[in-house]
Design a protein around this motif. Sequence first.
Motif, short mmCIF file in Angstrom:
data_model
loop_
_atom_site.label_atom_id
_atom_site.label_comp_id
_atom_site.label_asym_id
_atom_site.label_seq_id
_atom_site.Cartn_x
_atom_site.Cartn_y
_atom_site.Cartn_z
N SER A 105 -21.63 -30.80 81.34
CA SER A 105 -22.59 -31.08 81.04
C SER A 105 -24.10 -30.33 81.25
N GLY A 106 -23.57 -29.63 82.80
CA GLY A 106 -24.16 -28.64 83.36
C GLY A 106 -25.87 -28.70 83.87
N GLU A 107 -25.72 -30.22 84.16
CA GLU A 107 -26.69 -30.71 85.20
C GLU A 107 -26.83 -30.63 86.66
N GLN A 108 -27.81 -30.41 86.81
CA GLN A 108 -28.25 -30.16 88.31
C GLN A 108 -29.20 -31.52 88.58
N PHE A 109 -27.95 -32.01 89.47
CA PHE A 109 -29.20 -33.42 90.43
C PHE A 109 -28.80 -33.44 92.05
N ASP A 110 -29.86 -34.11 92.09
CA ASP A 110 -29.29 -34.86 93.63
C ASP A 110 -28.68 -35.37 94.46
N VAL A 111 -29.54 -36.87 93.30
CA VAL A 111 -28.84 -38.42 93.71
C VAL A 111 -28.44 -38.87 92.20
N VAL A 112 -27.35 -39.92 92.74
CA VAL A 112 -27.01 -40.58 91.48
C VAL A 112 -26.97 -42.42 91.99
N PHE A 113 -27.80 -42.26 90.71
CA PHE A 113 -27.89 -43.76 90.38
C PHE A 113 -27.42 -44.54 89.18
N CYS A 114 -26.29 -45.56 90.20
CA CYS A 114 -25.36 -46.00 89.26
C CYS A 114 -25.31 -47.64 89.67
N ASP A 115 -24.70 -48.13 88.45
CA ASP A 115 -24.90 -50.12 89.01
C ASP A 115 -23.81 -50.40 87.84
N GLN A 116 -22.77 -51.50 87.99
CA GLN A 116 -22.59 -52.32 87.71
C GLN A 116 -21.14 -51.92 87.83
N VAL A 117 -20.46 -50.29 87.68
CA VAL A 117 -19.35 -49.96 87.29
C VAL A 117 -19.01 -49.10 88.52
N SER A 118 -18.57 -49.13 89.86
CA SER A 118 -18.62 -48.49 90.67
C SER A 118 -17.22 -47.57 90.86
#
Length: 404
Positions: A93-106
Amino acid sequence: MRPSVLFVHPDLGIGGAERLVVDAALALKSRGCHVQVWTSHYDPNHCFSETRNSGIPIRCCGDWLPRSLLGRCHALCAYIRMIFLALYIVFLSGEQFDVVFCDQVSACIPFFKLARNSKKVLFYCHFPDQLLTQRLSWIKRMYRAPIDWLEEKTTGMADCILVNSYFTAAVFKKTFTSLAYIEPTVLYPSLNVSNFVSTVFEDVSDLFPVKRQHIFLSINRFERKKNLNLALESMFELRKRLSLLEWERVHLVLAGGYDERVLENVEHYQELKDNAAKYDICNHVTFLRSFSDEQKRNLLHRAICVLYTPSNEHFGIVPIEAMYMHCPVVAVNSGGPLESVENNVTGFLCSPNPKEFADAMEKFVKNPDLKNRMGESGHLRVKNKFSTEAFSDEIYAHICKLTN
């Protein structure tokens, strides 16, 4: 510089988990964070309205992957879809980010943690996935064993774990025994009041006969675990206690999330309609599928109370929505409602049987003023305990802690 947060979610449809994700994304955006949402499935015609007009980009990837194999292996397919999504984000994707927020499926967590530029991960646990399915055969137990193991191990890889209630926190500790050293933090879902603040309400009398003054409302997905038949059984029990004149003023609206792609939704919707016919209450029940936010708001304004029928519900946003709209709640006395509904003050907590639910429903029919009194108490409770401001402060604090 404000943190950049990437949300990953399996299916951005309509439900309690999706409501939490959308509210968290909006809260962080309001604090100046750069926010984006990635999901395996997104349908603009079956989603919360904010996802269409909030300015938060929604990216969809991997929807071509199967949701099941011949109607089975839903969990395995969900894990594969989320792992594919994570791999795409990290490597393509080439996306830049600092934190991933995920839920439901770890299962996606290790791919963010083990990538070249390891990312901080916040995992929001609505409820352990392994407890959401029955193991009635040895084949099912063998199939689920590696999935359950993977869930526990990957959940433990998150840098921060939040849960939606103290009930879920206790279940988390009991279920994930190898993670006993982790103390998940309780972050109650909030209510996005912008969807409910209005002094103008549309007429919903087209959903039931005009003479029906006492409207009971149930809001939940058409899934068997939501125990919606309890609402129908309670109506059947209530009819025995009312005079003919009183009964003619009573009506139930069963409103629920409905997705034609989900076989259980289709089957259970028909099962409920068949049961209403069996109880001979069809003329006093309206089934409403995939209703709009506007319809929900108008129905909550019109209803005398909400019937919340699931047992051991992880949290349940519907009682919060109802109470904010000055609508009392009759809920099962287990799980999240024990923390959201104040018994005999904002509604009634009952055992999951039709007689106790009918007892509570009868009180609203016999004493219409009860709705106003309990409704006002419920509204104040939501403003004091489940405010958007408190939720925003806390979720932003957790994100900042991860990036400092």
